[in-house]
Design a protein around this motif. Structure first.
Motif, short mmCIF file in Angstrom:
data_model
loop_
_atom_site.label_atom_id
_atom_site.label_comp_id
_atom_site.label_asym_id
_atom_site.label_seq_id
_atom_site.Cartn_x
_atom_site.Cartn_y
_atom_site.Cartn_z
N CYS A 97 -13.40 -12.13 11.48
CA CYS A 97 -12.60 -11.17 10.75
C CYS A 97 -11.87 -11.93 9.65
O CYS A 97 -10.94 -12.70 9.93
N THR A 132 -17.51 -3.52 13.39
CA THR A 132 -18.86 -4.09 13.40
C THR A 132 -19.51 -3.73 14.74
O THR A 132 -18.88 -3.82 15.79
N GLU A 151 -14.69 -7.36 9.12
CA GLU A 151 -15.39 -7.95 10.26
C GLU A 151 -16.84 -8.26 9.91
O GLU A 151 -17.44 -7.61 9.06
N SER A 152 -17.38 -9.22 10.62
CA SER A 152 -18.80 -9.55 10.51
C SER A 152 -19.24 -10.20 11.80
O SER A 152 -18.42 -10.59 12.63
N GLY A 153 -20.56 -10.31 11.97
CA GLY A 153 -21.10 -11.03 13.12
C GLY A 153 -21.66 -10.16 14.22
O GLY A 153 -22.20 -10.68 15.20
#
Length: 116
Positions: A22, A110, A6-8
């Motif tokens: 993701c 995240t 995941e990121s953000g």
């Protein structure tokens, strides 16, 4: 085996927006149902949204504010979060499952923090 990253996540003021991503490994991404879950401090992990084929499902608490989507060419699922509220603060997790199975694959999470 599917790996999810995941990121953000981040810090945003109430009323703001974030888009979580993701990214997944594997060649069969399009065959997986994908979902987003979240866990706030002191609370159990809860369902947020899922996408299966062309169908989507949302928790009542996020309907009309969050949108889940996927890009099979990029092996990525997204969660667009608008009109964020402080109660949306949580660690957000991406998950994957094959049809009819349990959510067997999870990302590391995240953090999303919404300030009032």
């Amino acid at each position: 085996q599917v790996q999810l990253v995941e990121s953000g996540g981040g810090l945003v003021q109430a009323g703001g927006s974030l888009r979580l991503s993701c990214a997944t490994s594997g060649r069969t991404f399009s065959s997986y149902d994908m979902g987003w879950f979240r866990q706030a401090p002191g609370k159990e992990r809860e369902f947020v949204a899922a996408i299966s084929g062309g169908s989507t499902d949302y928790a009542d608490s996020v309907k009309g504010r969050f949108t889940i989507s996927r890009d099979n060419a990029k092996n990525t699922v997204y969660l667009q979060m608008n009109s964020l509220k402080p109660e949306d603060t949580a660690v957000y997790y991406c998950a994957a499952r094959t049809e009819g199975s349990h959510w067997d694959y999870w990302g590391q999470g995240t953090q999303v923090t919404v300030s009032s």
